[in-house]
Design a protein around this motif. Structure first.
Motif, PDB file in Angstrom:
ATOM      1  N   VAL A   9      13.108  -5.349  10.337  1.00 33.07           N
ATOM      2  CA  VAL A   9      12.151  -6.234   9.661  1.00 33.07           C
ATOM      3  C   VAL A   9      11.394  -6.782  10.747  1.00 33.07           C
ATOM      4  O   VAL A   9      12.071  -7.223  11.604  1.00 33.07           O
ATOM      5  CB  VAL A   9      12.733  -7.420   8.976  1.00 33.07           C
ATOM      6  N   THR A  10       9.858  -6.663  10.696  1.00 31.89           N
ATOM      7  CA  THR A  10       9.164  -7.386  11.688  1.00 31.89           C
ATOM      8  C   THR A  10       8.709  -8.784  11.146  1.00 31.89           C
ATOM      9  O   THR A  10       8.786  -9.024  10.080  1.00 31.89           O
ATOM     10  CB  THR A  10       7.846  -6.454  12.020  1.00 31.89           C
ATOM     11  N   GLY A  11       8.391  -9.560  12.302  1.00 34.19           N
ATOM     12  CA  GLY A  11       8.157 -10.902  11.833  1.00 34.19           C
ATOM     13  C   GLY A  11       9.183 -11.663  10.983  1.00 34.19           C
ATOM     14  O   GLY A  11       8.780 -12.302  10.304  1.00 34.19           O
ATOM     15  N   ALA A  12      10.299 -11.601  11.570  1.00 32.72           N
ATOM     16  CA  ALA A  12      11.589 -12.030  10.937  1.00 32.72           C
ATOM     17  C   ALA A  12      12.315 -13.487  11.400  1.00 32.72           C
ATOM     18  O   ALA A  12      13.290 -13.547  11.020  1.00 32.72           O
ATOM     19  CB  ALA A  12      12.307 -10.655  11.000  1.00 32.72           C
ATOM     20  N   THR A  13      11.701 -13.961  12.207  1.00 27.69           N
ATOM     21  CA  THR A  13      12.163 -15.314  12.611  1.00 27.69           C
ATOM     22  C   THR A  13      12.321 -16.445  11.756  1.00 27.69           C
ATOM     23  O   THR A  13      12.740 -17.401  12.020  1.00 27.69           O
ATOM     24  CB  THR A  13      11.617 -15.439  14.097  1.00 27.69           C
ATOM     25  N   GLN A  14      11.582 -16.484  10.847  1.00 21.88           N
ATOM     26  CA  GLN A  14      11.067 -17.308   9.764  1.00 21.88           C
ATOM     27  C   GLN A  14      10.898 -16.922   8.381  1.00 21.88           C
ATOM     28  O   GLN A  14      10.293 -15.794   8.340  1.00 21.88           O
ATOM     29  CB  GLN A  14      10.146 -18.568  10.262  1.00 21.88           C
ATOM     30  N   GLY A  15      10.637 -17.682   7.447  1.00 24.12           N
ATOM     31  CA  GLY A  15      10.153 -17.514   6.168  1.00 24.12           C
ATOM     32  C   GLY A  15      10.491 -16.049   5.501  1.00 24.12           C
ATOM     33  O   GLY A  15      11.733 -15.871   5.215  1.00 24.12           O
ATOM     34  N   ARG A  39       8.729 -11.732  18.277  1.00 26.06           N
ATOM     35  CA  ARG A  39       7.916 -11.628  19.668  1.00 26.06           C
ATOM     36  C   ARG A  39       8.591 -12.541  20.752  1.00 26.06           C
ATOM     37  O   ARG A  39       8.435 -12.529  21.834  1.00 26.06           O
ATOM     38  CB  ARG A  39       6.288 -11.841  19.869  1.00 26.06           C
ATOM     39  N   ASP A  40       9.217 -13.586  20.360  1.00 28.72           N
ATOM     40  CA  ASP A  40       9.780 -14.638  21.340  1.00 28.72           C
ATOM     41  C   ASP A  40      11.415 -14.388  21.221  1.00 28.72           C
ATOM     42  O   ASP A  40      12.066 -14.759  20.081  1.00 28.72           O
ATOM     43  CB  ASP A  40       9.538 -15.932  20.628  1.00 28.72           C
ATOM     44  N   ALA A  41      11.908 -14.284  22.495  1.00 33.49           N
ATOM     45  CA  ALA A  41      13.513 -14.153  22.624  1.00 33.49           C
ATOM     46  C   ALA A  41      14.457 -15.197  21.981  1.00 33.49           C
ATOM     47  O   ALA A  41      15.248 -14.887  21.353  1.00 33.49           O
ATOM     48  CB  ALA A  41      13.627 -13.742  24.022  1.00 33.49           C
ATOM     49  N   THR A  42      13.906 -16.305  22.273  1.00 35.38           N
ATOM     50  CA  THR A  42      14.790 -17.547  22.028  1.00 35.38           C
ATOM     51  C   THR A  42      14.682 -17.682  20.687  1.00 35.38           C
ATOM     52  O   THR A  42      15.787 -17.645  19.753  1.00 35.38           O
ATOM     53  CB  THR A  42      13.985 -18.845  22.448  1.00 35.38           C
ATOM     54  N   ARG A  43      13.360 -17.378  19.725  1.00 35.73           N
ATOM     55  CA  ARG A  43      13.413 -17.566  18.059  1.00 35.73           C
ATOM     56  C   ARG A  43      14.338 -16.399  17.725  1.00 35.73           C
ATOM     57  O   ARG A  43      14.677 -16.644  16.602  1.00 35.73           O
ATOM     58  CB  ARG A  43      11.969 -17.630  18.123  1.00 35.73           C
ATOM     59  N   VAL A  44      14.121 -15.166  18.183  1.00 33.09           N
ATOM     60  CA  VAL A  44      14.748 -14.280  17.670  1.00 33.09           C
ATOM     61  C   VAL A  44      16.381 -14.438  17.932  1.00 33.09           C
ATOM     62  O   VAL A  44      17.215 -14.242  16.881  1.00 33.09           O
ATOM     63  CB  VAL A  44      14.503 -12.682  18.363  1.00 33.09           C
ATOM     64  N   ALA A  45      17.031 -14.823  18.867  1.00 36.26           N
ATOM     65  CA  ALA A  45      18.444 -15.258  18.958  1.00 36.26           C
ATOM     66  C   ALA A  45      18.828 -16.267  18.029  1.00 36.26           C
ATOM     67  O   ALA A  45      19.624 -16.112  17.512  1.00 36.26           O
ATOM     68  CB  ALA A  45      18.645 -15.442  20.494  1.00 36.26           C
ATOM     69  N   GLN A  46      18.053 -17.215  17.867  1.00 38.31           N
ATOM     70  CA  GLN A  46      18.193 -18.317  16.761  1.00 38.31           C
ATOM     71  C   GLN A  46      18.242 -18.049  15.532  1.00 38.31           C
ATOM     72  O   GLN A  46      19.156 -18.127  14.625  1.00 38.31           O
ATOM     73  CB  GLN A  46      17.359 -19.591  17.152  1.00 38.31           C
ATOM     74  N   ALA A  47      17.268 -17.062  15.112  1.00 41.76           N
ATOM     75  CA  ALA A  47      17.009 -16.544  13.719  1.00 41.76           C
ATOM     76  C   ALA A  47      18.379 -15.580  13.235  1.00 41.76           C
ATOM     77  O   ALA A  47      18.913 -15.781  12.199  1.00 41.76           O
ATOM     78  CB  ALA A  47      15.822 -16.102  13.665  1.00 41.76           C
ATOM     79  N   ALA A  48      18.763 -14.761  14.327  1.00 40.87           N
ATOM     80  CA  ALA A  48      19.718 -13.924  14.205  1.00 40.87           C
ATOM     81  C   ALA A  48      21.021 -14.863  13.835  1.00 40.87           C
ATOM     82  O   ALA A  48      21.987 -14.260  13.292  1.00 40.87           O
ATOM     83  CB  ALA A  48      19.843 -12.748  15.461  1.00 40.87           C
ATOM     84  N   GLY A  75      19.443  -9.071  16.509  1.00 39.27           N
ATOM     85  CA  GLY A  75      18.224  -9.057  16.911  1.00 39.27           C
ATOM     86  C   GLY A  75      17.539  -8.402  18.074  1.00 39.27           C
ATOM     87  O   GLY A  75      18.341  -7.982  18.923  1.00 39.27           O
ATOM     88  N   GLU A  76      16.376  -8.364  17.991  1.00 43.99           N
ATOM     89  CA  GLU A  76      15.637  -7.441  19.135  1.00 43.99           C
ATOM     90  C   GLU A  76      13.985  -8.136  19.233  1.00 43.99           C
ATOM     91  O   GLU A  76      13.494  -8.336  18.198  1.00 43.99           O
ATOM     92  CB  GLU A  76      15.555  -5.981  18.487  1.00 43.99           C
ATOM     93  N   VAL A  77      13.641  -8.309  20.510  1.00 40.58           N
ATOM     94  CA  VAL A  77      12.425  -8.683  20.569  1.00 40.58           C
ATOM     95  C   VAL A  77      11.386  -7.468  20.250  1.00 40.58           C
ATOM     96  O   VAL A  77      11.329  -6.557  20.881  1.00 40.58           O
ATOM     97  CB  VAL A  77      12.144  -9.159  22.189  1.00 40.58           C
ATOM     98  N   PHE A  78      10.464  -7.840  19.576  1.00 37.63           N
ATOM     99  CA  PHE A  78       9.334  -6.929  19.433  1.00 37.63           C
ATOM    100  C   PHE A  78       8.274  -7.543  18.892  1.00 37.63           C
ATOM    101  O   PHE A  78       7.991  -8.050  18.019  1.00 37.63           O
ATOM    102  CB  PHE A  78       9.928  -6.103  17.994  1.00 37.63           C
ATOM    103  N   ASP A  79       7.152  -7.366  19.915  1.00 36.93           N
ATOM    104  CA  ASP A  79       5.969  -8.065  19.738  1.00 36.93           C
ATOM    105  C   ASP A  79       4.981  -6.821  19.220  1.00 36.93           C
ATOM    106  O   ASP A  79       4.500  -5.996  19.957  1.00 36.93           O
ATOM    107  CB  ASP A  79       5.384  -8.443  21.030  1.00 36.93           C
ATOM    108  N   VAL A  80       4.597  -7.194  17.928  1.00 39.20           N
ATOM    109  CA  VAL A  80       3.815  -5.966  17.421  1.00 39.20           C
ATOM    110  C   VAL A  80       2.378  -5.823  18.067  1.00 39.20           C
ATOM    111  O   VAL A  80       1.717  -4.973  18.052  1.00 39.20           O
ATOM    112  CB  VAL A  80       3.502  -6.125  15.974  1.00 39.20           C
ATOM    113  N   ALA A  81       1.968  -6.889  18.612  1.00 43.48           N
ATOM    114  CA  ALA A  81       0.727  -6.943  19.433  1.00 43.48           C
ATOM    115  C   ALA A  81       0.495  -6.092  20.641  1.00 43.48           C
ATOM    116  O   ALA A  81      -0.585  -5.893  21.300  1.00 43.48           O
ATOM    117  CB  ALA A  81       0.158  -8.140  19.635  1.00 43.48           C
ATOM    118  N   ASP A  82       1.664  -5.995  21.199  1.00 46.66           N
ATOM    119  CA  ASP A  82       2.021  -4.869  22.616  1.00 46.66           C
ATOM    120  C   ASP A  82       1.665  -3.444  21.986  1.00 46.66           C
ATOM    121  O   ASP A  82       2.579  -3.000  21.340  1.00 46.66           O
ATOM    122  CB  ASP A  82       3.457  -5.192  22.873  1.00 46.66           C
ATOM    123  N   PRO A  83       0.696  -2.915  22.540  1.00 45.63           N
ATOM    124  CA  PRO A  83       0.362  -1.736  22.146  1.00 45.63           C
ATOM    125  C   PRO A  83       1.368  -0.402  22.508  1.00 45.63           C
ATOM    126  O   PRO A  83       1.511   0.539  21.663  1.00 45.63           O
ATOM    127  CB  PRO A  83      -0.717  -1.109  22.983  1.00 45.63           C
TER     128      PRO A  83
END
Length: 293
Positions: A9-15, A39-48, A75-83
């Motif tokens: 799931v992308t964009g999965a740190t909230q909502g 995209r943010d490692a801290t938020r990914v870890a907290q959400a996981a 959790g995995e860091v994944f910034d979809v804006a990074d080509p």
């Protein structure tokens, strides 16, 4: 023995994204893995950690004990804006698991009423549109038999919400490259101001969502026969209005469902039997929304 399933799931740190992760983890098995990305490692870890605690609580266990039922959340860091990020993560999951079973493209850059479209449209399209097509290119080839690739879009993503003179910009496209070209042309018109006096909607969410649905339709036309043979579903979906702080900037969402409730039909789409009529279409609450007026 069944191969352990893998979901992303992308964009999965909230909502809604976090609700999808938690719902997948509850419905899948202990041998399965759900990847929570952002995209943010801290938020990914907290959400996981939040998802894992919720999973343990639903199993009646303490957070320090891995649930005996339900999938593992990773959790995995994944910034979809990074080509390069989508291809990089796809390679990682291919090496770890050999393939994927469920992909939810849910990453979105949200906008508020005070935002200037011309100032944000570059970043906005990199996340919402080019991020979506990069995800599709990277992960569609990894889908196992019976897999699901679902792009979270909107009921605004149909030609009903676009002036007829602009329909041919997104109708009948046959490749993701063609979709990207049309998005780039629209983005440039927003940036240089030529979209404002033209027929384009002022609310940039509308062309963006139409382009997301057009991307699903284009890829579906390329893959339709083989996906039908393998039981794969490629679709876009509208979760409906959701009670979130961002939505509240635009509308009265006091009576709208919570993310957990809004996730239920999407989870049914991802994990239930797929109606062949859903393939390549925009699905809302189990019904196909017509693409053309």
């Amino acid at each position: 023995m069944m191969t352990p399933r893998v979901a992303l799931v992308t964009g999965a740190t909230q909502g809604l994204g976090l609700a999808l992760v938690q719902g997948l983890a509850r419905r899948m098995n202990a041998a399965d893995t759900v990847y929570l990305t952002g995209r943010d490692a801290t938020r990914v870890a907290q959400a996981a950690e939040t998802a894992q605690k919720a999973q343990a609580a639903s199993a009646g266990q303490t957070a320090a004990v891995a649930p005996a039922t339900g999938a593992r959340v990773r959790g995995e860091v994944f910034d979809v804006a990074d080509p390069e990020a989508a291809a990089r993560l796809a390679g990682l999951l291919r090496d770890r698991h050999g393939g994927v079973d469920v992909v939810f493209g849910n990453a979105v850059m949200r906008i508020g009423p005070a935002d200037d479209p011309g100032a944000i449209v570059d970043t906005y399209t990199q996340v919402n549109n080019f991020g979506t097509t990069r995800l599709m290119r990277a992960f569609a080839p990894l889908l196992r038999d019976g897999g699901r690739l679902i792009v979270v879009a909107s009921s605004l993503g149909t030609l009903h919400h676009l002036a007829p003179v602009l329909h041919d910009r997104f109708d009948g496209l046959t490749s993701l490259e063609e979709v990207d070209e049309q998005v780039a042309a629209w983005r440039d018109a927003v940036k240089d101001g030529s979209a404002r006096p033209g027929a384009w909607p002022g609310f940039i969410n509308i062309p963006s969502k139409i382009a997301q649905v057009a991307a699903v339709r284009a890829l579906a036309e390329q893959r339709r026969a083989e996906d039908a043979r393998r039981g794969i579903l490629l679709a876009s979906t509208c979760p409906g209005m959701i009670n979130t702080p961002t939505s509240a900037l635009w509308w009265d969402v006091s009576g709208a469902p919570t993310p957990d409730r809004a996730a239920v039909p999407l989870l049914d789409l991802a994990l239930g039997d797929a109606d062949p009529a859903y393939y390549g279409e925009l699905v809302r609450f189990g019904k196909v929304l017509p693409w053309r007026p």
